[in-house]
Write an enzyme that holds these catalytic residues in place. Structure first.
Site, PDB file in Angstrom:
ATOM      1  N   CYS A   1       0.809  -1.223   0.000  1.00 42.58           N
ATOM      2  CA  CYS A   1       0.000   0.000   0.000  1.00 42.58           C
ATOM      3  C   CYS A   1       0.840   1.269   0.000  1.00 42.58           C
ATOM      4  O   CYS A   1       0.590   2.200  -0.775  1.00 42.58           O
ATOM      5  CB  CYS A   1      -0.965   0.004   1.193  1.00 42.58           C
TER       6      CYS A   1
ATOM      7  N   HIS B   1      -2.242   1.024   6.968  1.00 42.63           N
ATOM      8  CA  HIS B   1      -2.744   0.903   5.596  1.00 42.63           C
ATOM      9  C   HIS B   1      -3.065   2.297   5.066  1.00 42.63           C
ATOM     10  O   HIS B   1      -3.371   3.213   5.848  1.00 42.63           O
ATOM     11  CB  HIS B   1      -3.986   0.014   5.528  1.00 42.63           C
TER      12      HIS B   1
ATOM     13  N   GLN C   1      -6.009   1.773  -3.973  1.00 43.07           N
ATOM     14  CA  GLN C   1      -5.213   1.147  -2.912  1.00 43.07           C
ATOM     15  C   GLN C   1      -4.671  -0.196  -3.374  1.00 43.07           C
ATOM     16  O   GLN C   1      -5.205  -0.828  -4.285  1.00 43.07           O
ATOM     17  CB  GLN C   1      -6.077   0.941  -1.671  1.00 43.07           C
TER      18      GLN C   1
END
Length: 246
Positions: free
Chosen positions: A144, A199, A211
């Site tokens: 990510c 994240h 993402q």
């Protein structure tokens, strides 16, 4: 003796009659009793006097006291607050007030707009590529933060750090209110770790973000208002600004 007492009494009565106020008709009138003001009325009168005095006074007291060094430190601190918390300030003091809100149009600054679109195109070219822990290139895949690191750093004067939590705490990034998210803003989430961001994604506009989710999945577009993301959302940060882009 009685005559003298009578004359003295007559003179006193005459003096008291002459001291009474006389009306327009020639009749004597009694003075009205003095009006007693309530506590609230006295306070209002006092406040009006203070306000009138302040308006006519030419003396001004500096808001900031101290030597030149302490004043410079305070100004620097205020600039830092303005950079990090634009949502605390309303126009005309908000540094983002010259930008249009997401969904109503693009930012006014042509260069920042151009850089934003370069980054967005670079991100979207990675759609469908696999998630790879530690990856940060199109050849190997991305995690990510690796996706953001790859797409953003070629356009930034000061490079982003590598991990999601480091980017979340990056001092050059500006905090963004939820209702002020703009295309290109970074979104941070806390999913497995306690007390830190683990994240992240990049806001595309209209409630969507791009993402690299997790092992076994591919880079994709998701919706920020989904219950899962709302439960883990930490906040947004803005890094594409006049003073950060090349």
């Amino acid at each position: 003796m009685h005559v003298k007492s009578w004359l003295a009494a007559a003179l006193l009565a005459s003096a008291s009659i002459m001291s009474l106020p006389v009306s327009a008709t020639g009749h004597t009138t009694k003075s009205a009793p003095k009006k007693s003001h309530s506590y609230g009325a006295k306070q209002r009168m006092h406040n009006r006097l203070l306000l009138a005095k302040a308006r006519t006074s030419h003396h001004t007291t500096p808001i900031v006291r101290g030597d030149a060094h302490s004043k410079a430190q305070l100004r620097a601190q205020n600039r830092n607050f303005l950079e990090q918390h634009p949502d605390w300030f309303v126009s005309p003091y908000r540094m983002t007030s010259h930008h249009l809100q997401d969904g109503t149009g693009l930012v006014n600054n042509d260069h920042v707009q151009s850089v934003t679109e370069k980054i967005m195109r670079n991100l979207q070219r990675q759609l469908g590529k696999p998630y790879v822990w530690g990856g940060e290139s199109p050849e190997e895949g991305f995690d990510c933060s690796g996706l953001v690191y790859y797409a953003f750093n070629s356009q930034l004067a000061a490079k982003l750090p590598r991990t999601a939590d480091e980017m979340f705490r990056y001092r050059r990034a500006r905090h963004v209110a939820d209702n002020d998210l703009r295309r290109g803003d970074l979104l941070f989430f806390q999913i497995h770790s306690h007390g830190k961001a683990d994240h992240m994604g990049v806001y595309l506009g209209n409630g969507r973000f791009i993402q690299a989710p997790r092992t076994g999945e591919r880079i994709q577009i998701s919706y920020l208002d989904d219950q899962f993301w709302q439960q883990h959302y930490l906040g947004g940060r803005r890094i594409i600004m006049d003073n950060t882009v090349l």
